[in-house]
Design a protein around this motif. Structure first.
Motif, mmCIF file in Angstrom:
data_model
loop_
_atom_site.group_PDB
_atom_site.id
_atom_site.type_symbol
_atom_site.label_atom_id
_atom_site.label_comp_id
_atom_site.label_asym_id
_atom_site.label_seq_id
_atom_site.Cartn_x
_atom_site.Cartn_y
_atom_site.Cartn_z
ATOM 1 N N ARG A 75 -58.871 -24.899 -38.129
ATOM 2 C CA ARG A 75 -57.627 -25.646 -38.245
ATOM 3 C C ARG A 75 -57.956 -27.135 -38.272
ATOM 4 N NH1 ARG A 75 -52.759 -26.931 -34.065
ATOM 5 N NH2 ARG A 75 -51.001 -26.852 -35.533
ATOM 6 N N ALA A 118 -53.626 -28.641 -51.139
ATOM 7 C CA ALA A 118 -52.366 -28.239 -50.509
ATOM 8 C C ALA A 118 -51.476 -29.464 -50.311
ATOM 9 C CB ALA A 118 -52.621 -27.576 -49.165
ATOM 10 N N VAL A 154 -47.408 -30.777 -48.768
ATOM 11 C CA VAL A 154 -46.180 -30.483 -48.045
ATOM 12 C C VAL A 154 -45.206 -31.628 -48.278
ATOM 13 C CG1 VAL A 154 -47.100 -31.421 -45.868
ATOM 14 C CG2 VAL A 154 -45.172 -29.827 -45.823
ATOM 15 N N THR A 188 -44.072 -26.278 -49.335
ATOM 16 C CA THR A 188 -45.525 -26.325 -49.508
ATOM 17 C C THR A 188 -45.937 -25.855 -50.896
ATOM 18 O OG1 THR A 188 -45.747 -24.122 -48.542
ATOM 19 C CG2 THR A 188 -45.934 -26.005 -47.053
ATOM 20 N N TYR A 224 -49.856 -24.918 -53.138
ATOM 21 C CA TYR A 224 -51.289 -24.710 -52.957
ATOM 22 C C TYR A 224 -52.001 -24.555 -54.291
ATOM 23 C CZ TYR A 224 -49.702 -23.645 -48.261
ATOM 24 O OH TYR A 224 -49.109 -23.715 -47.025
ATOM 25 N N LYS A 230 -54.634 -20.304 -52.265
ATOM 26 C CA LYS A 230 -53.335 -19.678 -52.042
ATOM 27 C C LYS A 230 -53.518 -18.361 -51.296
ATOM 28 C CE LYS A 230 -50.639 -20.621 -55.362
ATOM 29 N NZ LYS A 230 -49.977 -20.671 -56.690
ATOM 30 N N ARG A 270 -54.601 -18.068 -48.309
ATOM 31 C CA ARG A 270 -55.599 -18.217 -47.228
ATOM 32 C C ARG A 270 -55.366 -19.484 -46.398
ATOM 33 N NH1 ARG A 270 -60.719 -19.106 -48.523
ATOM 34 N NH2 ARG A 270 -60.257 -20.130 -50.518
ATOM 35 N N THR A 317 -52.821 -22.693 -45.043
ATOM 36 C CA THR A 317 -51.439 -23.051 -44.757
ATOM 37 C C THR A 317 -51.380 -24.512 -44.307
ATOM 38 O OG1 THR A 317 -50.920 -20.793 -44.054
ATOM 39 C CG2 THR A 317 -49.383 -22.531 -43.410
ATOM 40 N N SER A 326 -49.093 -27.673 -42.866
ATOM 41 C CA SER A 326 -47.871 -27.910 -42.102
ATOM 42 C C SER A 326 -47.892 -29.354 -41.595
ATOM 43 C CB SER A 326 -47.752 -26.927 -40.930
ATOM 44 O OG SER A 326 -48.842 -27.071 -40.043
ATOM 45 N N GLN A 375 -54.357 -25.015 -41.777
ATOM 46 C CA GLN A 375 -54.914 -23.780 -41.216
ATOM 47 C C GLN A 375 -55.648 -23.062 -42.333
ATOM 48 O OE1 GLN A 375 -54.844 -22.482 -37.973
ATOM 49 N NE2 GLN A 375 -56.258 -20.963 -38.823
#
Length: 117
Positions: free
Chosen positions: A19, A49, A51, A57, A59, A64, A66, A68, A70, A81
């Motif tokens: 992370r 990625a 946001v 979001t 990617y 994509k 896998r 994330t 935020s 992540q």
């Protein structure tokens, strides 16, 4: 003066997780799309990625499902992540503005992610 401080990278085995965090200062963070970029040795930096200010979001196809992304506007921080990591994810990861890869602030130091057994 915008400051971007990335952290959380490291050495991980294939299939592992990390992370990443990016602390942002010097701007009204909630007003900006944010993005995570990466640059592998010998390759150009790529946007992986994004946001939006409302949390939508997007990617790159290579991550994509896998990764994330935020954001926490109260902490002026954006996260990435990364799950099911692959050797081809090895790169230095950076955060920056996410609306367009051609409109960015000065880059931070990045954080190295190495995926290897």
């Amino acid at each position: 003066q915008v400051q971007l401080v990335e952290s959380g990278g490291g050495l991980v085995q294939p299939g592992g997780s990390l992370r990443l965090s990016c602390a942002v200062s010097g701007i009204i963070f909630s007003n900006y799309y944010m993005g995570w970029y990466r640059q592998a040795p010998g390759k150009q930096r790529e946007l992986v990625a994004t946001v939006t200010i409302t949390g939508t979001t997007n990617y790159a196809d290579s991550v994509k499902g896998r990764f994330t992304i935020s954001r926490d506007n109260a902490k002026n921080t954006v996260y990435l992540q990364m799950n099911n990591l692959k050797p081809e994810d090895t790169a230095v990861y950076y955060c920056n503005r996410g609306r367009s890869p051609t409109i960015v602030w000065n880059w931070g130091q990045g954080t190295q992610v190495t995926v290897s057994s």
